[in-house]
Design a protein around this motif. Structure first.
Motif, PDB file in Angstrom:
ATOM      1  N   ILE A   9     -11.676   0.751 -13.061  1.00 50.57           N
ATOM      2  CA  ILE A   9     -11.106  -0.647 -13.108  1.00 50.57           C
ATOM      3  C   ILE A   9     -10.790  -1.276 -11.852  1.00 50.57           C
ATOM      4  O   ILE A   9     -10.634  -0.634 -10.603  1.00 50.57           O
ATOM      5  CB  ILE A   9      -9.835  -0.383 -13.835  1.00 50.57           C
ATOM      6  N   VAL A  10     -10.938  -2.585 -11.662  1.00 54.51           N
ATOM      7  CA  VAL A  10     -10.338  -3.380 -10.665  1.00 54.51           C
ATOM      8  C   VAL A  10      -9.109  -3.989 -10.834  1.00 54.51           C
ATOM      9  O   VAL A  10      -8.950  -4.797 -11.778  1.00 54.51           O
ATOM     10  CB  VAL A  10     -11.483  -4.509 -10.124  1.00 54.51           C
ATOM     11  N   LEU A  11      -8.117  -3.754  -9.714  1.00 51.39           N
ATOM     12  CA  LEU A  11      -6.865  -4.433  -9.861  1.00 51.39           C
ATOM     13  C   LEU A  11      -6.609  -5.317  -8.597  1.00 51.39           C
ATOM     14  O   LEU A  11      -7.398  -5.442  -7.754  1.00 51.39           O
ATOM     15  CB  LEU A  11      -5.731  -3.146  -9.700  1.00 51.39           C
ATOM     16  N   PRO A  12      -5.654  -6.072  -8.615  1.00 54.01           N
ATOM     17  CA  PRO A  12      -5.115  -6.959  -7.585  1.00 54.01           C
ATOM     18  C   PRO A  12      -5.064  -6.426  -6.112  1.00 54.01           C
ATOM     19  O   PRO A  12      -4.892  -5.210  -6.430  1.00 54.01           O
ATOM     20  CB  PRO A  12      -3.909  -7.780  -8.058  1.00 54.01           C
ATOM     21  N   ASP A  13      -5.378  -7.082  -5.000  1.00 55.44           N
ATOM     22  CA  ASP A  13      -5.167  -6.244  -3.757  1.00 55.44           C
ATOM     23  C   ASP A  13      -3.878  -5.697  -3.437  1.00 55.44           C
ATOM     24  O   ASP A  13      -3.730  -4.684  -2.877  1.00 55.44           O
ATOM     25  CB  ASP A  13      -5.627  -7.206  -2.660  1.00 55.44           C
ATOM     26  N   TYR A  14      -2.715  -6.081  -4.169  1.00 61.30           N
ATOM     27  CA  TYR A  14      -1.355  -5.724  -3.813  1.00 61.30           C
ATOM     28  C   TYR A  14      -1.046  -4.197  -4.339  1.00 61.30           C
ATOM     29  O   TYR A  14      -0.197  -3.560  -3.863  1.00 61.30           O
ATOM     30  CB  TYR A  14      -0.209  -6.581  -4.184  1.00 61.30           C
ATOM     31  N   TYR A  15      -1.930  -3.689  -5.039  1.00 60.55           N
ATOM     32  CA  TYR A  15      -2.052  -2.412  -5.626  1.00 60.55           C
ATOM     33  C   TYR A  15      -2.026  -1.349  -4.274  1.00 60.55           C
ATOM     34  O   TYR A  15      -1.543  -0.268  -4.485  1.00 60.55           O
ATOM     35  CB  TYR A  15      -3.003  -2.050  -6.666  1.00 60.55           C
ATOM     36  N   SER A  16      -2.906  -1.615  -3.412  1.00 57.12           N
ATOM     37  CA  SER A  16      -3.293  -0.698  -2.200  1.00 57.12           C
ATOM     38  C   SER A  16      -3.303  -1.398  -1.030  1.00 57.12           C
ATOM     39  O   SER A  16      -3.770  -2.623  -1.114  1.00 57.12           O
ATOM     40  CB  SER A  16      -4.505   0.028  -2.539  1.00 57.12           C
TER      41      SER A  16
END
Length: 630
Positions: A322-329
């Motif tokens: 899955i792809v999540l927004p950049d603020y997750y990492s």
């Protein structure tokens, strides 16, 4: 002018010569007089051709003509499958002076090779199994993968880089255990080491990874151990392999499907294949002394064309990401969760300005467009939720996809995770060499083994040994991380407004860095199109992809459909399905101009692209019940 700019502008000649032979069009790299005397281009000549930033790949029409022309003189090797291994085989064989053709039913990297974890890794998990299971075979696999990891990064430095990965530890035993294990990983890597692993305190870890939870499952964070593996842009690396092979003289053809094999009437040995061009519908015969089956998960269906009673060679395993927004990492630091609820590894990695998380490892059926199910997506969200201090939401999923790993069958294995990722090369039917198993990291050595088997099977006469261990791919030679500054300083993005007015825009850092990393030393050619042809506008808000890339890929990278672009030339479909959907009309408009499509074809392209994006279960196009991750 900077050193990198000077390298980019060197004027070495590298045209592709087209010669007539018996009415057929054959593609050969341009060669010197010394090369002509020996009958083969020298290794150095090939390097000059591949590394020349002004080189242009032969057109798709010429590539197809070369395959059709094999009737008058058979190819040495015909490769079936345009994934990492297949394109690796074509490049390896072509740089050994062999006559090579390659056909791919869909597009280069359309299957497993574009749906990977994006890691170039030696296999920490395999090292653990080797140590505790006293398994020398697993240890050899780690040694081999670490060697290949270094070479992949060095051969395509613009598309690959070292990535630090953080392993959280919630008791002191875990600190000692992972520190010792990852130091052993460093030791095994030896001279192939990327960077030394090290321990960080809990406070240092949170500073490096702000979203990391200080408490998890009732335990307090004791620190982390950070080690290094490689990361890549997988499909662009695959396309780079195909284009490099084409420059080396291979006739590579995407959207061309093998419908049956040609056999010698007397010996029944396979001597070629009947091929259908899926764009035109035309069918033709291509002849070769050896056929290499590198069809990934579909290698068994290819084998059954030769022998309908062939037993399965692979055990397909599904890997969901899955792809999540950049603020997750944070940018430049990944997170590895060593053991999930069922003992598997889950990770979060920064990738192309977003966060990629995964993965699952379960048995699956083989389909052309695998789809993740909601349980798998929820499993990943559950796993990362325990280690983060932010709310993990299903609505944050920008894209989700499933890839099929073609694992080599071990009849004694109880589950897919225990199956070795090593590869298998076999020739069960005369004239058909099959390569399967393995992983992205070891594609180059897999290709080398397959070509060696093909040479033995067809009694071929290569002009030299394998050279791909030290061969920069197209766009890689002379590339430096500072190249983006040349683009930012010397080019502008000329943009056409909705009213038709052309306005200049700066080549901002984000766009310049993207072009540099995606195209390497060829990035200036894309920037030139953006500047001179008024194609400098962004395709999607919040992403650095430019209209110029569509035109460039259509002319220079065999981009034949809208899906080819959104999925494999750019990565928009994998990063954000909603953004990809909004960009489709403009992408199709540019491709229609490049390929002379009519209204009917444009409508068909839109329909196919929409259907393709529906298989990516983002929060925008998935049906799910709000539960824990709202």
């Amino acid at each position: 002018m900077s050193a990198s700019a000077t390298r980019i502008r060197r004027l070495a000649s590298a045209a592709v010569a087209v010669t007539a032979c018996g009415g057929a069009v054959l593609l050969t790299p341009s060669v010197s007089s010394n090369d002509r005397a020996s009958g083969h281009p020298t290794v150095e000549s090939l390097r000059q051709i591949i590394n020349d930033p002004s080189a242009v790949v032969p057109s798709r029409t010429l590539q197809e003509s070369a395959l059709i022309g094999s009737k008058s003189g058979p190819l040495d090797i015909l490769v079936v499958g345009g994934g990492a291994t297949g394109c690796g085989v074509a490049l390896d064989a072509a740089t050994r002076g062999l006559r090579v053709g390659l056909v791919e039913r869909e597009d280069f990297s359309c299957g497993t090779s574009s749906r990977s974890t994006k890691l170039i890794h030696g296999g920490v998990r395999y090292l653990e199994k080797a140590v505790f299971g006293l398994d020398y075979g697993q240890l050899k696999l780690v040694f081999h993968a670490l060697e290949e990891r270094k070479q992949v990064i060095e051969n395509a430095p613009h598309l690959c880089h070292a990535l630090p990965c953080m392993t959280p530890c919630f008791d002191w035993f875990e600190v000692v255990y992972y520190w010792m294990g990852l130091k052993m990983y460093d030791l095994v890597a030896g001279r192939r080491l990327l960077h030394f692993s090290r321990y960080y305190s809990a406070q240092e870890s949170v500073e490096l990874f702000p979203t990391l939870a200080r408490k998890g499952k009732g335990r307090s964070l004791r620190g982390t151990v950070v080690y290094y593996d490689g990361q890549m842009n997988d499909s662009r690396l695959n396309v780079g392999l195909a284009c490099t092979a084409a420059l080396a003289g291979a006739a590579v053809l995407n959207h061309a499907e093998v419908v049956s094999f040609l056999k010698d009437e007397g010996t029944q040995r396979i001597i070629g294949a009947r091929i259908r061009d899926n764009l035109s519908g035309q069918e033709f015969d291509a002849y070769a002394k050896v056929v290499v089956n590198a069809a990934g998960p579909f290698c068994d269906s290819v084998r059954k064309m030769a022998n309908k009673d062939a037993l399965p060679m692979i055990c397909p395993s599904s890997g969901v990401h899955i792809v999540l927004p950049d603020y997750y990492s944070p940018d430049g630091m990944g997170l590895i969760v060593p053991k999930t609820k069922d003992g598997r590894v889950v990770f979060m990695l920064p990738w192309l300005g977003r966060t990629i998380a995964g993965t699952t490892d379960s048995s699956t059926s083989i389909t052309p467009l695998p789809e993740p199910n909601e349980n798998e997506i929820q499993f990943i969200l559950d796993a990362i939720c325990d280690y983060l201090n932010i709310k993990v939401r299903r609505t944050d999923v920008l894209s989700a996809w499933s890839g099929i790993r073609p694992l080599a069958v071990d009849p004694n294995a109880k589950n897919t995770e225990s199956i070795s990722r090593d590869h298998v090369v076999s020739e069960e039917y005369p004239g058909l060499v099959t390569i399967t198993g393995g992983k992205w990291t070891t594609y180059r050595s897999m290709a080398e083994d397959a070509v060696n088997a093909a040479i033995k099977s067809g009694k071929l006469s290569p002009s030299n040994e394998c050279i791909t261990s030290n061969l920069r791919l197209i766009g890689g030679d002379g590339w430096e991380p500072s190249l983006f500054t040349v683009l930012a300083q010397q080019y502008v993005r000329m943009k056409k407004s909705d009213g038709g007015k052309v306005v200049p825009g700066v080549m901002d850092t984000a766009a310049a860095k993207h072009l540099s990393h995606a195209y390497g030393t060829l990035a200036e050619r894309v920037a030139t199109i953006a500047q001179n042809e008024n194609l400098g506008k962004r395709l999607a808000h919040g992403y650095p992809y430019l209209e110029a890339e569509v035109a460039y890929c259509a002319r220079n990278e065999y981009c034949e459909s809208a899906v080819d672009f959104i999925a494999r030339r750019s990565r928009l479909a994998f990063l954000d399905t909603d953004a990809a959907s909004h960009a489709l009309p403009r992408i199709i408009e540019i491709l229609a101009t490049e390929h002379n499509w009519d209204k009917s074809r444009k409508k068909e392209e839109m329909q196919k692209a929409k259907e393709f994006l529906e298989t990516f279960k983002s929060s925008k196009n998935a049906h799910f019940h709000d539960g824990k991750h709202q």
